[in-house]
Design a protein around this motif. Structure first.
Motif, mmCIF file in Angstrom:
data_model
loop_
_atom_site.group_PDB
_atom_site.id
_atom_site.type_symbol
_atom_site.label_atom_id
_atom_site.label_comp_id
_atom_site.label_asym_id
_atom_site.label_seq_id
_atom_site.Cartn_x
_atom_site.Cartn_y
_atom_site.Cartn_z
ATOM 1 N N ASP A 1 0.814 -1.226 0.000
ATOM 2 C CA ASP A 1 0.000 0.000 0.000
ATOM 3 C C ASP A 1 0.844 1.270 0.000
ATOM 4 O O ASP A 1 0.554 2.221 -0.740
ATOM 5 N N SER B 1 -4.326 -3.522 -0.288
ATOM 6 C CA SER B 1 -5.622 -3.579 0.375
ATOM 7 C C SER B 1 -6.724 -3.355 -0.656
ATOM 8 O O SER B 1 -6.470 -2.955 -1.792
ATOM 9 N N THR B 2 -7.956 -3.589 -0.254
ATOM 10 C CA THR B 2 -9.096 -3.493 -1.175
ATOM 11 C C THR B 2 -9.224 -2.097 -1.778
ATOM 12 O O THR B 2 -9.504 -1.935 -2.978
ATOM 13 N N VAL B 3 -8.978 -1.079 -0.951
ATOM 14 C CA VAL B 3 -9.122 0.302 -1.424
ATOM 15 C C VAL B 3 -8.148 0.583 -2.561
ATOM 16 O O VAL B 3 -8.532 1.121 -3.613
ATOM 17 N N THR C 1 -6.503 -1.646 -4.399
ATOM 18 C CA THR C 1 -6.754 -2.532 -5.538
ATOM 19 C C THR C 1 -7.848 -1.943 -6.421
ATOM 20 O O THR C 1 -7.754 -1.952 -7.659
ATOM 21 N N SER C 2 -8.870 -1.388 -5.787
ATOM 22 C CA SER C 2 -9.963 -0.756 -6.541
ATOM 23 C C SER C 2 -9.466 0.460 -7.302
ATOM 24 O O SER C 2 -9.839 0.681 -8.466
ATOM 25 N N GLU D 1 -7.628 -0.658 -10.382
ATOM 26 C CA GLU D 1 -8.464 -1.242 -11.434
ATOM 27 C C GLU D 1 -9.349 -0.202 -12.115
ATOM 28 O O GLU D 1 -9.676 -0.347 -13.302
#
Length: 675
Positions: free
Chosen positions: A577, A619-621, A623-624, A627
């Motif tokens: 991150d 982390s998900t944040v 990764t989003s 993308e």
């Protein structure tokens, strides 16, 4: 201990310091003075023993520690009696020529010494000198020996007597004082050294040979290693290989001073190869067989033909006895001429005119030698013969291009294999174009053009296109192979990858061309770095170019009107991150910089971020964000390599087709193939 006052030296301590310690701080300079003294004493043989290549003392914990070595200088000259020791040797500043004549008594040699200070030379490297000398008239017991020991510490210690006067220095007699010797001669033993290095045998031979211009049958100097090897060399003349066609004999070119002509002899020329030692650099000037000056250029002004080569390869030996005759135009330390004098000015102007003539005369020879060095280093002729045995036109055109490219090169550049190979590749790219132009001229000048001539022109045009494409293809294939090696090596650093991608942006963007990397990008980079410092509070680096030590924060390129931020991680690295956040911050800063600078925006309206990294650990944040933000792209190393290979299939195919026609990268490859 009882102080003997048999021997007395009257001398200022300052004189010892200025004329001994400071003037002679090199072993070769000290030996040169002692050899000259032996020559003046009519010696025929001089034997010197010293430890080649050793430090006479070492510095340990801030203190000078003597190594226990000795230097012995022994000659078979006329030696000295006790009265001569007192009157001459211990009389510092005694002018031998004025008092005892200009020639030695036995061999009638022109006396080298003049100012009587050479005896102080050993104190430039040591603190104790023992003198053993036998001379005078032979008695029934032999020749009387005088043996005295001079101690620098005692010399420099000024002692005041009861009258308030400085006491003269009294060297102490040695154990062999007032004994007898079967032969005349002098031996000096130097002990208790400062931290000075004895040159190797080869270095010492060159340094001493350069100091003397003597070639006499009755004069030999031997130097022997006092260590276990007992290696012996005999002092000869300094041999310098001269470039053919560059030597000028100066014997018929006298120096004019106020209508009077003063003779000189010797030569000047260009060295065939770079100097092995500083003593070989420039013109050595001798008087009475001993060097009195050395000059690289006679203070010649700049801007004449052949200036660089003259200053780099000039060598020579000139004898001018009148520099050290009735009037003395040599400095006290015998290390240079008094140029600021009537004779010095005339000699300087004479030298300048001579060197201008030499530089002009030697230009052709210098170019010839430069080509010889390049041909040997590159193996170009052999490589062309192997690659194009039946096409002399191509061979000749490439060779002509290479000659033109190296015409202004210096010899040091040709010692760099990478430089030589760049010249070869450039000559190979230019050569076929020259062949095409020659064919075009031939067709144009033919009154009745034949179909064969036109077909020949088309064939040369095809050849030019093929080789130009092949040149680019070879370079791109080399870069792809280097990338492949980097990816497979776990020790590859981020900087190595940054440098490769910055030099070859087409690896990431196959449609990239050199035209897209222009001066405006360089200017934009500088402006952004300055803007970032002001607006973000710390400095960043965006290029590996001109930053040999500092790691760039990212690599900044341009592609299709965009500023491209290339964030690179080592192979197998997993992006976290913090790293993504930092890279995104650079993208955000670049976007703000573009939006607030209309001139930049007109040239580069947007910014993108490419992250080259094998794995993601986000982390998900984040990764989003990766993308969904169209400005950000993630590319693993092996995927990048695959895309690059696929995009450059045409280039790689051309390389394969031309493999038998392009010259090999090195001459070793040619030899291997031929075998």
């Amino acid at each position: 201990m009882t102080i003997s006052k048999k021997y007395t030296m009257r001398i200022s301590r300052l004189t010892v310091d200025k004329l001994g310690i400071q003037m002679y701080d090199r072993v070769s300079a000290v030996l040169a003075e002692l050899i000259a003294n032996a020559y003046d004493a009519d010696a025929e043989h001089v034997k010197i023993m010293l430890p080649f290549g050793e430090y006479l003392a070492r510095q340990i914990s801030g203190e000078i520690v003597d190594q226990g070595f000795e230097i012995l200088i022994e000659d078979d000259g006329s030696g000295m009696t006790e009265s001569e020791i007192l009157d001459y040797y211990l009389n510092v500043g005694y002018n031998r020529r004025a008092k005892r004549g200009d020639r030695s008594p036995k061999h009638q040699r022109r006396i080298m010494g003049r100012k009587g200070i050479g005896k102080l030379a050993p104190f430039g490297i040591c603190r104790e000198v023992e003198v053993l000398t036998a001379g005078g008239t032979k008695t029934q017991h032999g020749y009387p020996v005088s043996n005295l020991i001079l101690d620098l510490d005692d010399i420099l210690e000024e002692k005041i007597n009861e009258k308030g006067e400085i006491e003269p220095y009294h060297p102490q007699p040695g154990d062999l004082d007032e004994t007898y010797s079967p032969s005349v001669g002098t031996k000096l033993i130097l002990r208790r050294f400062d931290r000075r290095r004895v040159p190797t045998a080869e270095e010492l031979d060159r340094q001493l040979a350069a100091r003397f211009g003597l070639q006499q049958n009755d004069w030999r100097v031997q130097l022997t290693d006092s260590k276990a090897t007992h290696q012996t060399i005999e002092l000869g003349t300094l041999n310098v290989d001269i470039m053919e066609g560059t030597c000028i004999n100066v014997s018929g070119i006298p120096v004019e001073v106020e209508g009077q002509f003063h003779p000189v002899s010797g030569w000047v020329g260009y060295a065939k190869d770079p100097y092995k030692d500083e003593v070989m650099a420039g013109v050595r000037i001798y008087a009475r067989g001993k060097i009195v000056a050395q000059t690289r250029d006679f203070d010649i002004r700049t801007g004449f033909t052949g200036e660089f080569k003259m200053r780099s390869y000039l060598t020579g030996a000139i004898h001018a006895e009148w520099l050290d005759e009735d009037e003395d135009f040599v400095r006290t330390d015998r290390q240079d001429i008094i140029w600021n004098s009537e004779y010095g000015d005339a000699f300087r102007e004479w030298g300048r005119n001579l060197l201008k003539e030499l530089a002009s005369k030697a230009e052709t020879s210098s170019r010839t030698r430069l080509w010889e060095v390049f041909s040997e280093a590159s193996g170009l002729q052999e490589r062309l013969q192997y690659a194009h045995p039946d096409d002399r036109t191509v061979r000749d055109s490439v060779l002509r291009a290479a000659r033109t490219l190296i015409a202004r090169s210096d010899r040091d550049s040709l010692a760099d294999p990478e430089y030589v190979e760049r010249v070869v590749r450039l000559a190979y790219a230019i050569g076929p174009h020259n062949a095409l132009l020659e064919t075009l001229d031939e067709v144009a000048s033919t009154a009745n053009e034949t179909i064969d001539a036109v077909l020949g022109l088309f064939e040369k045009a095809r050849l030019v296109e093929m080789y130009s494409l092949g040149q680019v293809a070879q370079e791109r294939m080399d870069a792809v192979q280097q990338l492949d090696r980097f990816i497979g090596d776990p020790d590859t650093s981020e900087r190595q990858l940054q440098e490769l991608l910055e030099k070859t942006p087409w690896i990431i963007y196959p449609d990239w061309t050199p035209l897209s990397y222009n001066q405006r990008l360089a200017s934009t980079r500088r402006n952004f770095e300055n803007w970032y410092l002001v607006n973000r509070g710390h400095s960043i680096i965006t290029s590996t170019i001109n930053n040999s030590t500092k790691q760039p924060d990212f690599v900044m390129l341009s592609h299709l009107g965009s500023i491209e931020i290339i964030e690179i991680k080592k192979p197998q690295h997993a992006l976290i991150d913090d790293e993504f956040n930092r890279a995104f911050g650079y993208l955000d800063a670049m976007s703000e910089f573009i939006d607030t600078n209309p001139e930049v925006k007109s040239e580069f309206p947007r910014a993108n971020l490419t992250i080259v990294c094998d794995h993601l650990n986000l982390s998900t944040v984040y990764t989003s964000a990766l993308e969904n933000d169209l400005r950000i792209e993630h590319r693993p190393w092996h995927a990048l390599l695959h895309t690059t290979n696929r995009s450059h299939e045409d280039f790689l195919r051309v390389v394969g087709e031309l493999q038998g026609e392009l010259p090999r990268t090195t001459s070793d490859d040619v030899l291997t193939t031929q075998r």
